[in-house]
Design a protein around this motif. Sequence first.
Motif, PDB file in Angstrom:
ATOM      1  N   LEU A   1       0.839  -1.200   0.000  1.00 33.79           N
ATOM      2  CA  LEU A   1       0.000   0.000   0.000  1.00 33.79           C
ATOM      3  C   LEU A   1       0.873   1.250   0.000  1.00 33.79           C
ATOM      4  O   LEU A   1       1.850   1.321   0.759  1.00 33.79           O
ATOM      5  CB  LEU A   1      -0.881   0.024   1.253  1.00 33.79           C
ATOM      6  N   CYS A   2       0.491   2.208  -0.803  1.00 29.63           N
ATOM      7  CA  CYS A   2       1.247   3.463  -0.851  1.00 29.63           C
ATOM      8  C   CYS A   2       1.059   4.244   0.459  1.00 29.63           C
ATOM      9  O   CYS A   2       1.986   4.872   0.969  1.00 29.63           O
ATOM     10  CB  CYS A   2       0.764   4.280  -2.049  1.00 29.63           C
ATOM     11  N   ASP A   3      -0.161   4.194   0.956  1.00 30.84           N
ATOM     12  CA  ASP A   3      -0.477   4.712   2.286  1.00 30.84           C
ATOM     13  C   ASP A   3       0.062   6.134   2.526  1.00 30.84           C
ATOM     14  O   ASP A   3      -0.326   7.046   1.841  1.00 30.84           O
ATOM     15  CB  ASP A   3       0.052   3.703   3.322  1.00 30.84           C
ATOM     16  N   ARG A   4       1.007   6.306   3.473  1.00 29.57           N
ATOM     17  CA  ARG A   4       1.522   7.660   3.753  1.00 29.57           C
ATOM     18  C   ARG A   4       2.623   8.048   2.766  1.00 29.57           C
ATOM     19  O   ARG A   4       3.160   9.154   2.852  1.00 29.57           O
ATOM     20  CB  ARG A   4       2.109   7.781   5.177  1.00 29.57           C
ATOM     21  N   ALA A   5       3.016   7.121   1.905  1.00 32.98           N
ATOM     22  CA  ALA A   5       4.127   7.380   0.964  1.00 32.98           C
ATOM     23  C   ALA A   5       5.306   8.006   1.705  1.00 32.98           C
ATOM     24  O   ALA A   5       5.724   7.480   2.727  1.00 32.98           O
ATOM     25  CB  ALA A   5       3.649   8.230  -0.209  1.00 32.98           C
ATOM     26  N   SER A   6       5.801   9.160   1.241  1.00 32.01           N
ATOM     27  CA  SER A   6       6.934   9.801   1.929  1.00 32.01           C
ATOM     28  C   SER A   6       6.437  10.916   2.842  1.00 32.01           C
ATOM     29  O   SER A   6       7.225  11.733   3.332  1.00 32.01           O
ATOM     30  CB  SER A   6       7.922  10.386   0.912  1.00 32.01           C
ATOM     31  N   ASN A   7       5.120  10.949   3.006  1.00 33.84           N
ATOM     32  CA  ASN A   7       4.475  11.957   3.853  1.00 33.84           C
ATOM     33  C   ASN A   7       4.819  13.393   3.422  1.00 33.84           C
ATOM     34  O   ASN A   7       4.922  14.300   4.244  1.00 33.84           O
ATOM     35  CB  ASN A   7       4.857  11.751   5.332  1.00 33.84           C
ATOM     36  N   HIS A   8       4.935  13.550   2.129  1.00 30.12           N
ATOM     37  CA  HIS A   8       5.337  14.854   1.587  1.00 30.12           C
ATOM     38  C   HIS A   8       4.211  15.891   1.695  1.00 30.12           C
ATOM     39  O   HIS A   8       4.467  17.094   1.770  1.00 30.12           O
ATOM     40  CB  HIS A   8       5.780  14.653   0.133  1.00 30.12           C
ATOM     41  N   TYR A   9       2.956  15.419   1.702  1.00 30.99           N
ATOM     42  CA  TYR A   9       1.842  16.381   1.826  1.00 30.99           C
ATOM     43  C   TYR A   9       1.979  17.153   3.146  1.00 30.99           C
ATOM     44  O   TYR A   9       1.652  18.319   3.222  1.00 30.99           O
ATOM     45  CB  TYR A   9       0.495  15.657   1.778  1.00 30.99           C
ATOM     46  N   LYS A  10       2.507  16.449   4.150  1.00 35.10           N
ATOM     47  CA  LYS A  10       2.708  17.106   5.445  1.00 35.10           C
ATOM     48  C   LYS A  10       4.055  17.847   5.477  1.00 35.10           C
ATOM     49  O   LYS A  10       4.152  18.950   6.003  1.00 35.10           O
ATOM     50  CB  LYS A  10       2.681  16.037   6.533  1.00 35.10           C
ATOM     51  N   PHE A  11       5.078  17.224   4.894  1.00 31.58           N
ATOM     52  CA  PHE A  11       6.434  17.768   5.051  1.00 31.58           C
ATOM     53  C   PHE A  11       6.919  18.558   3.828  1.00 31.58           C
ATOM     54  O   PHE A  11       8.125  18.697   3.626  1.00 31.58           O
ATOM     55  CB  PHE A  11       7.420  16.635   5.361  1.00 31.58           C
ATOM     56  N   PHE A  12       5.983  19.034   3.008  1.00 27.14           N
ATOM     57  CA  PHE A  12       6.415  19.687   1.763  1.00 27.14           C
ATOM     58  C   PHE A  12       7.315  20.894   2.002  1.00 27.14           C
ATOM     59  O   PHE A  12       8.289  21.095   1.276  1.00 27.14           O
ATOM     60  CB  PHE A  12       5.211  20.039   0.867  1.00 27.14           C
ATOM     61  N   ARG A  13       7.035  21.658   3.059  1.00 28.39           N
ATOM     62  CA  ARG A  13       7.871  22.856   3.298  1.00 28.39           C
ATOM     63  C   ARG A  13       9.309  22.445   3.581  1.00 28.39           C
ATOM     64  O   ARG A  13      10.255  23.014   3.042  1.00 28.39           O
ATOM     65  CB  ARG A  13       7.334  23.662   4.478  1.00 28.39           C
ATOM     66  N   GLU A  14       9.431  21.413   4.402  1.00 26.39           N
ATOM     67  CA  GLU A  14      10.764  20.918   4.764  1.00 26.39           C
ATOM     68  C   GLU A  14      11.478  20.363   3.509  1.00 26.39           C
ATOM     69  O   GLU A  14      12.666  20.625   3.297  1.00 26.39           O
ATOM     70  CB  GLU A  14      10.574  19.812   5.798  1.00 26.39           C
ATOM     71  N   ASP A  15      10.736  19.634   2.687  1.00 29.00           N
ATOM     72  CA  ASP A  15      11.350  19.064   1.477  1.00 29.00           C
ATOM     73  C   ASP A  15      11.827  20.165   0.525  1.00 29.00           C
ATOM     74  O   ASP A  15      12.881  20.050  -0.097  1.00 29.00           O
ATOM     75  CB  ASP A  15      10.356  18.129   0.765  1.00 29.00           C
ATOM     76  N   PHE A  16      11.041  21.222   0.416  1.00 24.92           N
ATOM     77  CA  PHE A  16      11.442  22.308  -0.489  1.00 24.92           C
ATOM     78  C   PHE A  16      12.684  23.038   0.057  1.00 24.92           C
ATOM     79  O   PHE A  16      13.544  23.464  -0.703  1.00 24.92           O
ATOM     80  CB  PHE A  16      10.290  23.301  -0.701  1.00 24.92           C
TER      81      PHE A  16
ATOM     82  N   ASN B   1      10.678   7.387  -2.616  1.00 25.14           N
ATOM     83  CA  ASN B   1       9.213   7.376  -2.718  1.00 25.14           C
ATOM     84  C   ASN B   1       8.675   6.020  -3.146  1.00 25.14           C
ATOM     85  O   ASN B   1       9.425   5.060  -3.317  1.00 25.14           O
ATOM     86  CB  ASN B   1       8.768   8.482  -3.678  1.00 25.14           C
ATOM     87  N   PHE B   2       7.377   5.984  -3.352  1.00 29.40           N
ATOM     88  CA  PHE B   2       6.657   4.756  -3.686  1.00 29.40           C
ATOM     89  C   PHE B   2       6.836   4.443  -5.168  1.00 29.40           C
ATOM     90  O   PHE B   2       6.383   5.203  -6.018  1.00 29.40           O
ATOM     91  CB  PHE B   2       5.174   4.986  -3.368  1.00 29.40           C
ATOM     92  N   GLU B   3       7.512   3.334  -5.460  1.00 26.65           N
ATOM     93  CA  GLU B   3       7.809   2.995  -6.852  1.00 26.65           C
ATOM     94  C   GLU B   3       6.726   2.048  -7.406  1.00 26.65           C
ATOM     95  O   GLU B   3       6.966   0.888  -7.713  1.00 26.65           O
ATOM     96  CB  GLU B   3       9.227   2.391  -6.950  1.00 26.65           C
ATOM     97  N   TRP B   4       5.489   2.556  -7.441  1.00 27.49           N
ATOM     98  CA  TRP B   4       4.364   1.857  -8.080  1.00 27.49           C
ATOM     99  C   TRP B   4       4.259   0.391  -7.664  1.00 27.49           C
ATOM    100  O   TRP B   4       4.351   0.104  -6.476  1.00 27.49           O
ATOM    101  CB  TRP B   4       4.456   2.054  -9.607  1.00 27.49           C
ATOM    102  N   ASP B   5       4.183  -0.522  -8.631  1.00 22.28           N
ATOM    103  CA  ASP B   5       3.995  -1.943  -8.287  1.00 22.28           C
ATOM    104  C   ASP B   5       5.211  -2.534  -7.568  1.00 22.28           C
ATOM    105  O   ASP B   5       5.155  -3.649  -7.054  1.00 22.28           O
ATOM    106  CB  ASP B   5       3.666  -2.756  -9.550  1.00 22.28           C
TER     107      ASP B   5
ATOM    108  N   PHE C   1      15.175   6.030  -5.166  1.00 26.78           N
ATOM    109  CA  PHE C   1      15.688   6.915  -6.205  1.00 26.78           C
ATOM    110  C   PHE C   1      16.119   8.282  -5.664  1.00 26.78           C
ATOM    111  O   PHE C   1      16.639   9.105  -6.409  1.00 26.78           O
ATOM    112  CB  PHE C   1      14.604   7.165  -7.256  1.00 26.78           C
ATOM    113  N   GLY C   2      15.849   8.547  -4.374  1.00 27.41           N
ATOM    114  CA  GLY C   2      15.962   9.917  -3.881  1.00 27.41           C
ATOM    115  C   GLY C   2      17.364  10.470  -3.696  1.00 27.41           C
ATOM    116  O   GLY C   2      18.308   9.744  -3.408  1.00 27.41           O
ATOM    117  N   LEU C   3      17.449  11.798  -3.835  1.00 26.95           N
ATOM    118  CA  LEU C   3      18.643  12.527  -3.394  1.00 26.95           C
ATOM    119  C   LEU C   3      18.600  12.581  -1.872  1.00 26.95           C
ATOM    120  O   LEU C   3      19.614  12.711  -1.204  1.00 26.95           O
ATOM    121  CB  LEU C   3      18.611  13.969  -3.927  1.00 26.95           C
ATOM    122  N   ILE C   4      17.369  12.475  -1.371  1.00 35.47           N
ATOM    123  CA  ILE C   4      17.149  12.543   0.070  1.00 35.47           C
ATOM    124  C   ILE C   4      16.522  11.227   0.518  1.00 35.47           C
ATOM    125  O   ILE C   4      15.534  10.765  -0.079  1.00 35.47           O
ATOM    126  CB  ILE C   4      16.223  13.740   0.396  1.00 35.47           C
TER     127      ILE C   4
END
Length: 403
Positions: free
Chosen positions: A40-55, A360-364, A371-374
């Motif tokens: 399940l992708c579920d919370r994925a990388s939780n970027h919706y919450k942490f977008f400011r920090e990621d940017f 992040n979530f690599e689909w199937d 793949f991340g730099l972070i």
Amino acid sequence: MQVNFPSEFLWGAAISSYQTEGGNSNTDWCLWEKEKKITLCDRASNHYKFFREDFKLAKELNLKSLRISLEWARIFPQKGEFSSEALKHYKESIVILNSLGIKPFVTLHHFTNPIWFSDLGGWTLSENIDYFLEYLKKVVNEFKSDVEYWLIINEPMVYLFNGYVSGIWPPGMQSVNIAKKVLDNLTNAYCQGYKEIKNIYKEAGLECNVSFAKHIRKFSPCPRLNFGQNYISASFRDKIFNIDLLDYLSGKSCLDFIAVNYYCKEYVKFNGIIGSECLHQNHKEHKNYLNWYIYPHGFYEFLKRFEKYKLPIFITENGTAERDDSLYEKYLLSHLKSVARAFSEGIDIKGYSWWSLIDNFEWDKGFGPRFGLIEIDYGNFKRKIKPFAHTYAKICRDNRVTI
Ligand code: BGC
């Protein structure tokens, strides 16, 4: 030799909403994971919450652009109903990026659809194109003053092949006839979307650049038995997978730039003209975590080939997932050499984006490939810059690549 890039060259990275945000339960992908009982992708990388920090981390890495995508199912949770909360969130994201001096590239469709859209027949029906255009017009009107670069669709051929031919992705169909209809509908949605965006900007006295992200793969004939037949299949794949759509859309003058996503090479063996992938153990290139053959020279070849379109080129994705951390830097530098070499030979390359900013979530394939730099710790969502990202940050700062 050192290749210097101009100060306006856009060094960047890319992410997509579904793969990073988390909580996108209103999509066909989320439903598919539950039905197929896959990760399940579920919370994925939780970027919706942490977008400011990621940017902020993107800024620390000296990135000058970030390719993000908008989640259609979040913006239009129901047919004809948009969410002001989602629009506010994406508006804030785009405003923050601009304020950090990071140019947003915005993708409208990155593989996922709202469940209500799939229930109506999704991309198999031409009458459904209007739903996509309704979403497109809404977001373009909202964000036009803050976005210069739009990508209407991500990798239509990958979406088409996985969703409608091999059926390994939703909606899980295996029908060439349906795939042809879907291709027509995606192409028409693209062309109409292109015109809509251009009109909206024109009426507002603004300018923008519009394209779609094209996945390009080097197809090589398996050099073992039946080379001649394998060659025919590899050339056929190259034509239908890599080239035809670009030829068609550039011929209709609805591309402002060529957006290239390049990762790897695939060996092809004859199996009917379309051929099939050949994973023979004798192929000599390194295979990454996903068993992709790594082949930087293919990148250079495509950049040279695409000169024929006489359009600026942005590399909108390039990256790898490895088992051994030291191999990320090797991949990065060898592929940047290809970019720098093509650039030094006069190819009009305007930007380069690493896939991906964060793990992040690599689909199937779930969360295994990174793949991340972070790096993301999926237990507590802590972020940590990976060693090779520091090398990339220096290149972004110095605007220089050694070849
Ligand atoms: C896609 C991404 C994907 C990446 C690595 C690209 O084809 O746009 O969504 O994660 O490749 O597989």
